[in-house]
Design an enzyme around this catalytic site. Structure first.
Site, PDB file in Angstrom:
ATOM      1  N   MET A  19       1.743  -4.228   4.154  1.00  0.00           N
ATOM      2  CA  MET A  19       1.440  -4.452   2.739  1.00  0.00           C
ATOM      3  C   MET A  19       0.880  -3.183   2.121  1.00  0.00           C
ATOM      4  SD  MET A  19      -0.255  -8.280   2.879  1.00  0.00           S
ATOM      5  CE  MET A  19      -1.266  -7.941   4.338  1.00  0.00           C
ATOM      6  N   GLN A  72       6.594   1.427   9.158  1.00  0.00           N
ATOM      7  CA  GLN A  72       7.695   0.950   8.322  1.00  0.00           C
ATOM      8  C   GLN A  72       8.104   2.014   7.306  1.00  0.00           C
ATOM      9  OE1 GLN A  72       7.539  -1.973   4.926  1.00  0.00           O
ATOM     10  NE2 GLN A  72       8.466  -3.343   6.439  1.00  0.00           N
ATOM     11  N   CYS A 102      11.096  -5.209   0.010  1.00  0.00           N
ATOM     12  CA  CYS A 102      10.116  -5.002  -1.065  1.00  0.00           C
ATOM     13  C   CYS A 102      10.776  -5.248  -2.424  1.00  0.00           C
ATOM     14  CB  CYS A 102       9.549  -3.588  -1.018  1.00  0.00           C
ATOM     15  SG  CYS A 102       8.362  -3.271  -2.345  1.00  0.00           S
ATOM     16  N   LYS A 141      12.798  -5.764   8.183  1.00  0.00           N
ATOM     17  CA  LYS A 141      12.236  -6.868   7.383  1.00  0.00           C
ATOM     18  C   LYS A 141      13.034  -6.961   6.094  1.00  0.00           C
ATOM     19  CE  LYS A 141       7.933  -8.851   5.670  1.00  0.00           C
ATOM     20  NZ  LYS A 141       7.901  -8.861   4.207  1.00  0.00           N
ATOM     21  N   ASN A 204       8.510 -15.313   7.589  1.00  0.00           N
ATOM     22  CA  ASN A 204       7.455 -14.811   6.713  1.00  0.00           C
ATOM     23  C   ASN A 204       7.536 -15.535   5.373  1.00  0.00           C
ATOM     24  OD1 ASN A 204       7.039 -11.948   4.645  1.00  0.00           O
ATOM     25  ND2 ASN A 204       5.375 -12.973   5.679  1.00  0.00           N
ATOM     26  N   ASP A 206       4.420 -17.826   2.815  1.00  0.00           N
ATOM     27  CA  ASP A 206       3.638 -19.032   2.531  1.00  0.00           C
ATOM     28  C   ASP A 206       2.751 -19.529   3.667  1.00  0.00           C
ATOM     29  OD1 ASP A 206       4.715 -19.046   0.018  1.00  0.00           O
ATOM     30  OD2 ASP A 206       6.046 -20.759   0.334  1.00  0.00           O
ATOM     31  N   GLY A 228       1.163 -12.220   5.681  1.00  0.00           N
ATOM     32  CA  GLY A 228       0.806 -11.163   4.745  1.00  0.00           C
ATOM     33  C   GLY A 228      -0.385 -11.549   3.901  1.00  0.00           C
TER      34      GLY A 228
END
Length: 332
Positions: A19, A72, A102, A141, A204, A206, A228
């Site tokens: 993040m 990343q 992203c 990702k 990934n 929620d 996250g």
């Protein structure tokens, strides 16, 4: 056990998501202490690395106590991605991750991050460029697709596996959703049921409680969960989920003492990493998160934001502790 190339993770690992402006070494260290099994750096621009941009290079900082840890990268140019992967390799992370998820405009407009979801052929070429340029395991990702009318994660998973990636994390939203609406994990379940998919698939989106983590583990049969936003200001979530998996019981939430200790450690490590001034400025975004839901913290927030030295930080932590210790409020 879950394998990512030579990396061995526990059965059903919990991953800390990369993040921006959050997943720096001090925060990763806290999450590791509370049970995160695999962590990633903030995402790093391939072009920034090549230009030797100071901010990008600083994001390459990793430490042995974090391992296994991945770095990343993102970008839309094959040559730049290949070269940046070789630069990343010099700091010896455990893996390289590619960001194709992203959704923010400044990344998408450069044809990177989720912007690549519109062009699977380009996504494949970029991934091949990274895989062929490093000896490290490469993971990806990504998201379900650009929008609800162009969900292409089935094709993406198959084709990226063919490039040689060792794991895939799927944020169960489209780019159009950004971080809104409900994540649709049924797509992740479908990918896991595909007999042609052999690499680990991590879900990934929620997961913000032990109950939801267990529900998603049982319902969607992914190989692990990446967390996250649920970890921001709450590194305890990893420990709480693992305890719930093992016992079926919920741990009590962190006490005021534990919250203040987390702030103290985070600030200390931030100062160690960036220096006193920069480290404490970095901390300003975190105070409210650590005390989310705690009554009357707004009265202390302004004082924390004005802290300029570690000594002042220690004094403010002491004052805050004294207030809550002597308060009749139920703060559990």
């Amino acid at each position: 056990m879950v394998k990512i190339g030579p990396i061995t993770l526990p059965e059903f690992p919990l991953l800390l998501a990369p993040m921006e402006d959050v997943s720096d070494p001090p925060f990763r260290r806290l999450c590791k202490a509370h049970g995160a099994d695999l962590m990633y750096s903030e995402f790093i621009s391939s072009e920034g690395l090549i230009r030797d941009a100071i901010k990008s290079r600083k994001k390459l900082d990793i430490f042995d106590y974090e391992r296994p840890v991945g770095i990343q990268i993102f970008g839309g140019d094959e040559e730049a991605m290949a070269l940046s992967a070789r630069i990343v390799e010099t700091v010896q992370p455990d893996l390289v991750d590619i960001n194709f998820g992203c959704p923010v405009k400044k990344v998408v407009c450069k044809g990177a991050g989720a912007g690549v979801l519109k062009d699977i052929d380009l996504m494949v070429r970029l991934t091949k460029a990274v895989v062929s340029s490093t000896h490290l395991p490469v993971t990806v990702k990504t998201r379900l697709g650009w929008d609800s009318d162009s969900i292409n994660i089935d094709e993406v998973a198959q084709r990226l596996q063919e490039t040689g990636i060792k794991a895939l994390t799927i944020h169960a939203r489209t780019r159009a959703q950004m971080y809104k609406g409900e994540a649709d994990w049924e797509h992740i379940s479908r990918i896991k049921q595909n007999p042609n998919i052999e690499i680990p698939i991590f879900g990934n989106g929620d997961v913000d409680s032990p109950q939801k983590a267990l529900e998603y583990r049982q319902k969607y049969a992914c190989d692990g969960i990446m967390i996250g936003r649920g970890a921001i200001g709450y590194p305890w979530i990893f420990k709480e989920i693992k305890h719930f998996f093992e016992t079926g019981e919920l741990l009590a939430g962190p006490t005021i003492e534990e919250r203040l200790e987390a702030v103290s450690l985070h600030a200390h490590w931030s100062v160690e990493w960036k220096g006193e001034r920069a480290g404490l400025v970095e901390m300003r975004q975190h105070y409210s998160n650590y005390f989310r839901g705690i009554p009357h913290f707004k009265e202390f927030r302004k004082a924390f934001l004005q802290v300029e030295t570690l000594e002042q930080m220690r004094e403010q932590i002491g004052k805050t502790h004294e207030f809550y210790l002597n308060s009749p409020l139920d703060i559990s």
